[in-house]
Design an enzyme around this catalytic site. Structure first.
Site, PDB file in Angstrom:
ATOM      1  N   GLY B  92       0.838  -1.122  -0.033  1.00  8.57           N
ATOM      2  CA  GLY B  92      -0.080  -0.054  -0.071  1.00  8.57           C
ATOM      3  C   GLY B  92       0.986   1.216   0.070  1.00  8.57           C
ATOM      4  N   SER B 125       5.740  -5.691  -1.087  1.00  5.64           N
ATOM      5  CA  SER B 125       5.747  -4.184  -1.452  1.00  5.64           C
ATOM      6  C   SER B 125       6.231  -3.263  -0.163  1.00  5.64           C
ATOM      7  CB  SER B 125       4.422  -4.025  -2.039  1.00  5.64           C
ATOM      8  OG  SER B 125       4.583  -2.627  -2.764  1.00  5.64           O
ATOM      9  N   ALA B 126       5.134  -2.549   0.098  1.00  8.14           N
ATOM     10  CA  ALA B 126       5.397  -1.647   1.504  1.00  8.14           C
ATOM     11  C   ALA B 126       5.964  -2.338   2.643  1.00  8.14           C
ATOM     12  CB  ALA B 126       4.316  -0.752   1.717  1.00  8.14           C
ATOM     13  N   HIS B 162       8.776  -3.602  -6.581  1.00  5.00           N
ATOM     14  CA  HIS B 162       8.341  -3.304  -8.331  1.00  5.00           C
ATOM     15  C   HIS B 162       9.398  -2.537  -8.986  1.00  5.00           C
ATOM     16  CE1 HIS B 162       4.191  -3.349  -6.487  1.00  5.00           C
ATOM     17  NE2 HIS B 162       4.466  -2.808  -5.428  1.00  5.00           N
ATOM     18  N   GLU B 198       8.911  -7.202  -9.993  1.00  6.24           N
ATOM     19  CA  GLU B 198       7.722  -7.943  -9.532  1.00  6.24           C
ATOM     20  C   GLU B 198       7.738  -9.374  -9.855  1.00  6.24           C
ATOM     21  OE1 GLU B 198       4.665  -6.022 -11.640  1.00  6.24           O
ATOM     22  OE2 GLU B 198       4.797  -4.142 -10.149  1.00  6.24           O
TER      23      GLU B 198
HETATM   24 CA   LIG Z   1       2.972   1.161  -2.533  1.00  5.06          CA
END
Ligand SMILES: [Ca+2]
Ligand SMILES: [Ca+2]
Lengths: 239, 239
Positions: B92, B125-126, B162, B198
């Site tokens: 997020g 991710s985060a 990413h 990714e």
């Molecule tokens: Ca993000």
């Protein structure tokens, strides 16, 4: 807000297929002519090598008829702001730029010169971000940590430079620009964000703001559908 | 550093053309089997709607055989960390995530559980960004302002999730990912950055680190050419 201000905020210094500031040349000349500017104070803090950056900018601006002084070349940066005819803050990393403006105590002097004295301010990319309410809507990587994201506040809203629409062919799973801005607007009290497409320019004269340049902008507000503004449109309601 | 740690850091929860966590399912099952995990504590702080997010994650993880508790559902978040069998922090906005971890005083409890007690940590991710030395190399927009960018430090380097290579056909003038990371590395004392494409996963067991998943990674170090690492490669030298 102060009605003396004269501001030109570029999304980007370049558009695809043209040289540095080429697409913006006539807009910059028209803008500076009104204040009879001969010499521009360039602020290269968004990039690491201030000499390199200033030299890169000097040629194109000289061709337009302006002498360029790099603020880092001046004996005293605050004095350089105080005596500047016009200020141009270039792009690069927005965090690095804002941190340096705070570190060198340049926030108030720039605000005074632009909002009270009415000297022309030109920003490009990061230089446009720092002109607004805050840099919360930069696209840059937070490579350094400024004391706050609150910026110069020369206009009371935020900008997202290099605004780009969602590419439906992309296989990339990172958030789209629109998703990022809508996450920002989930936070209470956040200001509108003007997404300036590369080639778009926001021109502010006192309490009048217009989209000029070669491409338009998209406006994001909490709880509203994004709205398109084209070259020539008046966006003074944002001020 | 602590050798008890068991860490799985995903670049992204999804790859193009597959469902949530689908590409990562076998890697997650293999990883959690070793610690005999039945229930996962999910941390949804990177997105605004914690219920929605937890519900989205619950289905896919239930299919893999795990019960999911959202940390926001627990009466006390610190106690939930202290009694967790395994922690999964989803993606997020990285700034929002890190700020919430600080606001709720969860940094030290998570460090203790992972580095001392050796419970499995999964990040996506985060959630991968906050596991590292700092979030200076997030791609996210700084929509909120955490007290510092220093993160959990479960590994001593940074990640760029990413990670994406420069697209030579792009007309966009924003900095490439590689330019952003090289600007970061112009700052003295910055750690290496592992750019996880990714589909790439970093798997750490004590002092052994490997690239697993379905795509590789690119390592950035100050003053060095970037270097490619493929699925199966050992990157323990980073620890
Ligand atoms: Ca993000
Ligand atoms: Ca930039």
């Amino acid at each position: 807000m102060a009605s003396a201000r004269r501001i030109l905020l570029l999304s980007s210094s370049t558009v695809h297929g043209s040289a540095y500031l080429e697409y913006a040349a006539t807009f910059i000349k028209d803008f500076l002519k009104k204040s009879d500017v001969k010499k521009i104070l360039f602020v290269p803090y968004a990039l690491k090598d201030h000499n390199d950056y200033t030299n890169k900018v000097r040629g194109p601006l000289k061709e337009l008829g302006y002498a360029v002084e790099g603020i880092h070349e001046a004996p005293n940066a605050i004095e350089a702001i105080k005596s500047a005819e016009a200020i141009y803050i270039g792009g690069g990393n927005t965090f690095q730029l804002l941190k340096t403006l705070y570190d060198l105590n340049l926030i108030q002097p720039i605000q005074d010169r632009v909002l009270k004295d009415g000297i022309p301010y030109i920003g490009s990319s990061a230089g446009s971000n720092v002109a607004t309410a805050s840099i919360n809507t930069t696209n840059d990587m937070p490579i350094v940590w400024p004391p706050t994201l609150t910026a110069l506040g020369l206009v009371p809203f935020n900008i997202n430079p290099h605004y780009i629409d969602f590419d439906p062919d992309s296989k990339h799973k990172g958030e789209t620009r629109e998703e990022r801005l809508s996450q920002y607007h989930e936070i209470p009290g956040t200001p509108p964000v003007l997404g300036l497409r590369e080639g778009a320019i926001l021109h502010v004269e006192g309490n009048v703001a217009k989209i000029i340049g070669v491409f338009g902008a998209k406006l994001f507000k909490p709880g509203c559908e994004p709205k398109e503004y084209n070259v020539g449109d008046d966006v003074s309601f944002l001020l």
